[in-house]
Design a protein around this motif. Structure first.
Motif, PDB file in Angstrom:
ATOM      1  N   VAL A   9       0.856  -1.182   0.000  1.00 23.40           N
ATOM      2  CA  VAL A   9       0.000   0.000   0.000  1.00 23.40           C
ATOM      3  C   VAL A   9       0.888   1.227   0.000  1.00 23.40           C
ATOM      4  N   THR A  10       0.654   2.108  -0.963  1.00 22.64           N
ATOM      5  CA  THR A  10       1.474   3.308  -1.076  1.00 22.64           C
ATOM      6  C   THR A  10       0.738   4.488  -0.461  1.00 22.64           C
ATOM      7  N   VAL A  11       1.464   5.261   0.319  1.00 20.98           N
ATOM      8  CA  VAL A  11       0.880   6.480   0.876  1.00 20.98           C
ATOM      9  C   VAL A  11       1.634   7.667   0.274  1.00 20.98           C
TER      10      VAL A  11
ATOM     11  N   ALA B 285      -4.979   1.820  -8.488  1.00 20.67           N
ATOM     12  CA  ALA B 285      -3.735   1.792  -7.719  1.00 20.67           C
ATOM     13  C   ALA B 285      -4.035   1.615  -6.245  1.00 20.67           C
ATOM     14  N   ARG B 286      -3.195   0.814  -5.593  1.00 19.49           N
ATOM     15  CA  ARG B 286      -3.361   0.646  -4.151  1.00 19.49           C
ATOM     16  C   ARG B 286      -2.643   1.805  -3.473  1.00 19.49           C
ATOM     17  N   ALA B 287      -3.343   2.917  -3.431  1.00 22.59           N
ATOM     18  CA  ALA B 287      -2.651   4.097  -2.907  1.00 22.59           C
ATOM     19  C   ALA B 287      -3.600   4.969  -2.117  1.00 22.59           C
ATOM     20  N   VAL B 288      -3.030   5.674  -1.177  1.00 13.65           N
ATOM     21  CA  VAL B 288      -3.778   6.680  -0.421  1.00 13.65           C
ATOM     22  C   VAL B 288      -3.084   8.016  -0.669  1.00 13.65           C
ATOM     23  N   LEU B 289      -3.848   8.987  -1.137  1.00 14.33           N
ATOM     24  CA  LEU B 289      -3.253  10.290  -1.430  1.00 14.33           C
ATOM     25  C   LEU B 289      -3.620  11.273  -0.326  1.00 14.33           C
TER      26      LEU B 289
END
Lengths: 507, 397
Positions: free
Chosen positions: B4-6, B61-65
């Protein structure tokens, strides 16, 4: 009070929402009023025009798929000078946002402007009736500050609170005024204290027009010094400006326009002095052109907060980076370019020239010599098609000729905004926290002392309730303390950089 | 296993977008150098790590912006959506209206606690979408206010919440000659806090990447998106799936675990650097030939001589002693190596940063901006002390 109806203007265009134009809160001043500042004004003259405060809410920039709205700023225009500059600002701001979003142009000009003309003017006349008993401050700081301040505090506060409520997220108050007069100087600085108490978390940026040497208002030194004390204590950031510098910029542009060089034509809209739309002859109305320069300054200051870019800079970052010590918050500003050449045969000005110009005295909005004084910090706000490599290259190039204080040798703050001002492909605003403002203050103090020693005109002030001689002496010592701080920094100018020992730790 | 990308702040979000783009393009590149089955296995592995499926097949995308002001996030979301290839989740972003003003204290002490709950929920949602979680990849800069301050807070939070998962922080070291005047303060505070709560710190310097753009890629007018693309290329290499012992159709499943195991043997030494070879513009690629051995040789010397790019390598320097662990991968042209060069970086740049900071600190310049939000001088001293300790440890290696 007029609210521009959201529904009328929010028509999607390429999926974008329109920018929301400013809400107009008109409180007594005539929008169309253009008065020549140089007309003789003896003290105590009753004036028939209503002075007052006009506030408009800041505007939102359009974003596609907008979820969170942006920060807002509230412009507080005080006094004649402040109001005239403020009006120019709004003209240009609307023009800038219209250029970004074509379809908005129509609405802006018809819808909003009509509303402004019809709606608020009605209100203005109404409220004008209410406060025509303001006969002007008679160039008396005490009247502006003590009399009008207390008399209208509640009313003003009410309007400010309403403005703030309309904002999703109020970030900054921009106060525009002059230092030499009565209303702008006195009431303007009174408002700073009010803003600080009522909205402590909101920044206060002040654009102050300082009196030039040939100012015809005799008591301008008194007014300025009294106002300075307030600026020292209650402003987060001050951008001093003087009329002489603005006039010099205009003369410079004039020279180029009239130089008669074959094929040299200037894009009218690109002039830093031009108003929205027509190309006015500034010989007839010099103050319009001068006010537009200041308006452009404010636009560039807020550009990175309004438009997108690869390195954004919000208004709170200005204070954070450029104010190392709370009292030293006076920033020298310079704008480039002043115009864009329209003739295609003339090669476009090299980008690097723009950076060099920003550090030349010809482009400064106040008379000062930063190159021979000490920089505490410097910010470069670039707009348009400029990339990070251009920025770095120019900083490297210009650095050797500038003196930075020893503990902030790398004191540069940069920002890149993609949207240039109307008529330009790129532009630059340089803000410098530099000891070169000291001479301005020293000179101001000298003129003050010359008057004060003779107690000239003092009775006009002292007869106002709440004013005593101590106000004057306190103001003078506040200014002296500020000058001393700058002196201390200047003294470190030629000293070698200390090599400080590092913390030693046990391994 | 998934990562998981932050993405935090303007820098984090801008880079994050380029990284996902690079990862996607890499896994779907048309060059058919390997067999179909291999490609499919590779694609599947890549996809599982970084993207989740949507009903209509568009990968998300497995991301939290996260950002404290809306412009950049909106830009990032729309750029991703416009590309048509992949996109971000509709509700995976969190933003406020008013940035952090380049103030670490504001990001850490004000925004952090205030938005702790919301950000935690977002991350939780993303984690729940994963079958199994390898860890977190946090992208941030050190110079600003949100990336640095809020980034430090979020990392600490993740440490508390997901103590069993690994965290790698990608931090951007700012240009030497200012982007932000108080960047030294922000950097020191960030580094010291991250050192306590992160598992690995992957450092990229703007100066170095800028040089790569200028010298190797021959870009005349370098923009931040050029820089970010080079960065994304390097990061893509780091995260590409690697073969496992079983053979060429089976990929190793735990990317972060593998990296940590091999590169961070001791918690005191967690700073990592990336060396990437070859790096050149698409145009020159057509005219160059490489051999694997040649590349490896270049790379080895780059590491030893602390060079960040292929040009100007000092071939005279020899390594002191063997024994540093290295990780080589089949389809990769890069090495991720913990080495003394990072220590050098910390020591040299650290020295500049320190002396600049000490000078400022002595006069308490700008400190009032930080004390406004609860960071006192003791915090600065603590940070100095911790970093000095780290520098000293590296020096003894």
């Amino acid at each position: 009070m007029v609210t521009v109806r959201r529904s009328a203007l929010a028509q999607p265009c390429d999926g974008k929402l329109f920018p929301e134009p400013g809400e107009v809160l008109s409180y007594g001043s005539d929008l169309r009023q253009r008065r020549d500042l140089r007309s003789p004004r003896p003290l105590g003259e009753l004036r028939s025009c209503a002075r007052g405060i006009q506030r408009r809410r800041g505007f939102l920039s359009a974003l596609s798929g907008q979820r969170c709205s942006m920060t807002q700023s509230v412009i507080v225009q005080v006094g004649q000078c402040g109001n005239q500059i403020g009006c120019c600002f709004w003209d240009l701001a609307l023009r800038e946002h219209a250029a970004v979003n074509q379809a908005v142009l129509i609405d802006m000009e018809e819808g909003v402007v009509n509303e402004i003309l019809q709606g608020p003017l009605r209100d203005v006349f109404d409220s004008k009736q209410l406060i025509t008993d303001i006969s002007g401050s008679g160039n008396n700081w005490a009247v502006g500050h003590k009399v009008f301040g207390s008399r209208y505090q509640e009313e003003i506060l009410e309007k400010l609170r309403k403005s703030a409520e309309h904002c999703d997220c109020l970030q900054c108050f921009f106060v525009i005024h002059s230092m030499g007069g009565g209303t702008g100087s006195g009431l303007g600085t009174y408002l700073l204290k009010v803003l600080e108490d009522e909205f402590p978390e909101v920044y206060r940026f002040v654009t102050s027009v300082y009196p030039s040497g040939e100012d015809d208002v005799i008591t301008s030194p008194y007014n300025s010094i009294l106002a300075m004390k307030e600026l020292n204590e209650h402003a987060d950031c001050v951008l001093p400006i003087d009329n002489q510098s603005l006039f010099d910029i205009i003369s410079k542009i004039d020279l180029v326009v009239n130089s008669g060089k074959l094929g040299t034509t200037i894009k009218p809209k690109s002039l830093v002095t031009s108003s929205a739309g027509t190309f006015k002859k500034w010989q007839e109305k010099p103050f319009d052109a001068m006010n537009n320069i200041v308006a452009n300054l404010l636009l560039s200051l807020t550009s990175s907060a309004r438009f997108e870019g690869s390195l954004n800079m919000d208004l709170n970052e200005i204070s954070m980076n450029l104010v190392p010590f709370p009292q030293l918050h006076y920033l020298v500003s310079s704008l480039t370019p002043l115009y864009t050449l329209a003739d295609v045969n003339v090669p476009p000005r090299r980008l690097d020239q723009m950076f060099s110009d920003a550090f030349s005295k010809d482009h400064q909005l106040i008379r000062a010599d930063p190159k021979h004084s000490l920089y505490l910090a410097c910010a470069l706000m670039v707009r348009g098609n400029v990339q990070i490599s251009d920025l770095r290259r120019n900083i490297e190039r210009l650095k050797p000729s500038l003196q930075f204080v020893s503990w902030n040798q790398e004191g540069w703050k940069t920002s890149l905004c993609s949207v240039p001002p109307v008529g330009h492909s790129h532009s630059l605003l340089a803000l410098a926290n530099n000891t070169c403002v000291k001479p301005t203050f020293v000179e101001l103090r000298e003129r003050f002392l010359r008057l004060y020693k003779k107690k000239a005109h003092l009775h006009h002030y002292l007869q106002i309730e709440g004013m005593e001689e101590s106000c004057f002496t306190e103001a003078e010592s506040s200014l002296s303390a500020l000058i001393r701080e700058y002196n201390q920094l200047d003294a470190t100018k030629s000293m070698p950089v200390e090599d400080l020992p590092r913390l030693s730790v046990a391994v | 296993m998934s990562i998981v990308t932050v993405q935090l702040g303007q820098c984090g979000n801008q880079i994050g977008f380029e990284v996902f783009d690079a990862l996607f393009i890499d896994s779907h590149c048309p060059q058919r150098l390997s067999s179909k089955r291999e490609n499919e296995a590779y694609q599947a592995s890549c996809k599982e790590r970084f993207f989740s499926e949507e009903e209509n097949g568009v990968p998300i995308a497995r991301a939290v912006l996260v950002d404290m002001e809306p412009k950049v996030i909106n830009q990032t979301l729309s750029k991703a959506a416009q590309s048509g290839r992949w996109k971000y989740g509709q509700h995976s972003s969190f933003c406020q209206k008013q940035g952090s003003g380049n103030n670490w204290a504001y990001g850490y002490s004000v925004h952090g606690p205030r938005h702790e709950e919301s950000i935690r929920n977002l991350i939780q949602k993303e984690v729940e979408k994963c079958d199994s979680l390898s860890g977190f990849f946090i992208i941030m800069s050190m110079a600003g206010g949100t990336g640095s301050g809020l980034g430090a807070f979020v990392t600490q939070n993740l440490q508390d919440q997901y103590s069993n998962s690994l965290k790698m922080n990608q931090i951007i070291w700012p240009y030497g000659t200012g982007e932000v005047i108080v960047q030294n303060y922000n950097s020191i505070l960030t580094l010291s806090h991250l050192y306590r709560s992160s598992d690995a710190l992957l450092v990229h310097e703007n100066d170095a990447v800028h040089k790569i753009c200028a010298k190797l890629m021959n870009i005349k007018q370098i923009s931040f998106s050029d820089i970010n693309q080079v960065l994304a290329h390097q990061l893509g290499s780091v995260f590409q799936p690697t073969y496992s012992a079983e053979g060429s159709f089976h990929y190793r499943r735990n990317p972060l675990g593998d990296l940590m195991e091999n590169l961070v043997p001791h918690p005191e030494f967690k700073m990592l650097g990336v060396r990437n070879i070859p790096q050149m513009s698409e145009n020159s690629l057509a005219y160059s030939t490489f051999t694997w051995a040649g590349l490896l040789k270049h790379l080895r010397q780059m590491l030893i001589s602390n060079a960040k790019m292929e040009e100007g390598i000092d071939w005279q320097i020899r390594p002191p002693l063997p024994g540093l662990p290295s990780l080589s991968k089949m389809s990769l042209n890069k090495e991720l190596h913990f080495n003394t060069s990072i220590a050098n970086l910390l020591i040299l740049r650290g020295k500049d940063v320190h002396s600049a900071d000490l000078g400022k600190q002595k006069l308490r310049a700008y400190v009032h901006q930080y004390t406004k939000f609860g960071i006192e001088e003791e915090d600065f001293l603590d940070s100095f002390a911790l970093l000095e300790q780290v520098v000293a440890s590296y020096c003894t290696l």
